[in-house]
Design a protein around this motif. Sequence first.
Motif, short mmCIF file in Angstrom:
data_model
loop_
_atom_site.label_atom_id
_atom_site.label_comp_id
_atom_site.label_asym_id
_atom_site.label_seq_id
_atom_site.Cartn_x
_atom_site.Cartn_y
_atom_site.Cartn_z
N PRO A 131 6.32 -11.98 -8.16
CA PRO A 131 6.62 -11.28 -9.54
C PRO A 131 5.56 -10.45 -9.89
O PRO A 131 6.09 -9.52 -11.08
N THR A 132 4.69 -10.01 -9.37
CA THR A 132 3.63 -9.16 -9.62
C THR A 132 3.35 -8.17 -8.22
O THR A 132 3.63 -8.30 -7.56
N VAL A 133 2.69 -7.04 -8.72
CA VAL A 133 2.41 -5.92 -7.86
C VAL A 133 0.96 -5.61 -7.68
O VAL A 133 0.54 -5.62 -8.75
N SER A 134 0.35 -5.75 -6.74
CA SER A 134 -1.14 -5.39 -6.64
C SER A 134 -1.32 -4.13 -6.40
O SER A 134 -0.93 -3.41 -5.18
N VAL A 135 -2.19 -3.45 -6.69
CA VAL A 135 -2.50 -2.10 -6.75
C VAL A 135 -4.06 -1.99 -6.78
O VAL A 135 -4.90 -2.47 -7.52
N ASP A 136 -4.80 -1.28 -5.84
CA ASP A 136 -6.11 -0.77 -5.67
C ASP A 136 -6.20 0.40 -6.32
O ASP A 136 -5.77 1.54 -5.90
N ILE A 137 -6.93 0.63 -7.43
CA ILE A 137 -7.06 1.52 -8.17
C ILE A 137 -8.70 1.91 -8.24
O ILE A 137 -9.47 1.24 -8.66
N PRO A 138 -9.00 3.22 -7.84
CA PRO A 138 -10.64 3.33 -7.81
C PRO A 138 -10.94 3.56 -9.33
O PRO A 138 -10.39 4.30 -10.04
N VAL A 139 -11.99 2.94 -9.56
CA VAL A 139 -12.52 2.85 -10.79
C VAL A 139 -13.24 4.26 -11.35
O VAL A 139 -13.35 4.48 -12.37
N ASP A 140 -13.37 5.24 -10.34
CA ASP A 140 -13.99 6.28 -10.91
C ASP A 140 -12.69 7.43 -10.87
O ASP A 140 -13.07 8.55 -11.08
N SER A 142 -9.59 9.30 -12.55
CA SER A 142 -9.25 9.81 -13.83
C SER A 142 -8.07 9.05 -14.23
O SER A 142 -7.18 8.45 -13.36
N PRO A 143 -7.87 8.99 -15.91
CA PRO A 143 -6.78 8.05 -16.27
C PRO A 143 -5.45 8.77 -15.56
O PRO A 143 -4.39 7.59 -15.34
N ALA A 147 -2.94 6.40 -13.57
CA ALA A 147 -1.56 6.17 -13.85
C ALA A 147 -0.48 6.65 -12.74
O ALA A 147 0.61 6.00 -12.54
N ALA A 148 -0.95 7.58 -11.86
CA ALA A 148 -0.01 8.09 -10.90
C ALA A 148 -0.02 7.06 -9.93
O ALA A 148 1.14 6.68 -9.23
N ILE A 149 -1.03 6.73 -9.65
CA ILE A 149 -1.17 5.48 -8.40
C ILE A 149 -0.47 4.24 -8.66
O ILE A 149 0.24 3.80 -7.93
N ILE A 150 -0.50 4.10 -10.06
CA ILE A 150 0.30 2.49 -10.73
C ILE A 150 2.10 3.03 -10.37
O ILE A 150 2.71 2.18 -9.96
N ALA A 152 3.41 5.10 -8.47
CA ALA A 152 3.78 5.12 -6.90
C ALA A 152 3.85 3.67 -6.58
O ALA A 152 4.82 3.55 -5.71
N ALA A 153 2.99 2.80 -6.71
CA ALA A 153 3.08 1.61 -6.31
C ALA A 153 4.33 0.83 -6.93
O ALA A 153 5.06 -0.02 -6.01
N LEU A 154 4.66 0.90 -8.01
CA LEU A 154 5.74 0.43 -8.68
C LEU A 154 6.99 1.01 -8.14
O LEU A 154 8.01 0.13 -7.89
N ALA A 155 7.08 2.26 -7.83
CA ALA A 155 8.20 2.93 -7.12
C ALA A 155 8.56 2.31 -5.69
O ALA A 155 9.51 2.02 -5.20
N ALA A 156 7.35 2.16 -5.08
CA ALA A 156 7.32 1.73 -3.62
C ALA A 156 7.85 0.02 -3.77
O ALA A 156 8.44 -0.39 -2.79
N ASP A 157 7.34 -0.60 -4.67
CA ASP A 157 7.79 -2.07 -4.63
C ASP A 157 9.37 -2.14 -5.06
O ASP A 157 9.89 -3.12 -4.38
N GLN A 158 9.83 -1.26 -5.79
CA GLN A 158 11.25 -1.55 -6.21
C GLN A 158 12.00 -0.80 -4.84
O GLN A 158 12.93 -1.62 -4.80
N VAL A 159 11.52 -0.14 -4.30
CA VAL A 159 12.49 0.46 -2.87
C VAL A 159 12.25 -1.06 -1.81
O VAL A 159 13.31 -1.45 -1.49
N ARG A 160 10.98 -1.66 -1.92
CA ARG A 160 11.07 -2.68 -0.99
C ARG A 160 12.03 -3.96 -1.37
O ARG A 160 12.69 -4.53 -0.61
#
Length: 231
Positions: A131-140, A142-143, A147-150, A152-160
């Motif tokens: 039910p959830t998606v795990s995403v590794d986001i660098p702490v350093d 930029s916002p 947001a772009a990383i999140i 992209a991860a959501l889009a890839a999960d939707q395709v899967r």
Amino acid sequence: MTIYRDVLSAVVRCLAAECIDNTAKQAWQKLYSAHADEGAGIEVLGRLGGAEVIDNNLVDCLVFTVLHKKLKERHWHALAAKYSTHKARKVEAIGKLLPLIATPAPKLFLYKAVTAWAVPKLKGARVQLAPTVSVDIPVDASPSKQAAIIKAALAADQVRRKRIESRSADMIVLPDSFYDMSTWDPDAHSERTRREWRQKIHAVLDEMVSEALKEAEAILHEEGLLLSEAA
């Protein structure tokens, strides 16, 4: 032109062809019906249909048509119930087989025994989507980068998810409870009796499949589509 290594691979492939291109299969059925009395073989039918190259998919469609026409009905339905991946074809075949099996078992038991034989319980058939998606986001980052990383991860999960759901939609997957024989028998006969009924029903079905494969093999021999003829 396609040469099958054995009769089983030919049967599995031609039944799968129905799911890939049902329109083409129907066209070749009409062509076969029009020329069946002339003894036209698969290669001749391909030329009559205007095919410049008789590729693998075309041969699979033609083999489907020829076996459907030449096999005894019970043999065709036995193969379709056992090996078809086309939902409607498989369900229809199961229904056609039921009246052919003599058994003292109740009708519900017979129906469930035949269905369980045609749709065996498979490990890993049900894919659990998290039910959830795990995403590794660098702490350093930029916002905007985060947001772009999140995104992209959501889009890839939707395709899967769509790919997995689409694959599952093409399969008949029965609930685990369906295979519990105690639910097949409203009269609550002994476990030994139920096992005996199931064994005998499955033995009849297995025998039908063996006979069907032998008959199909003879048909494919005539067409020169088995590896032994090509050697």
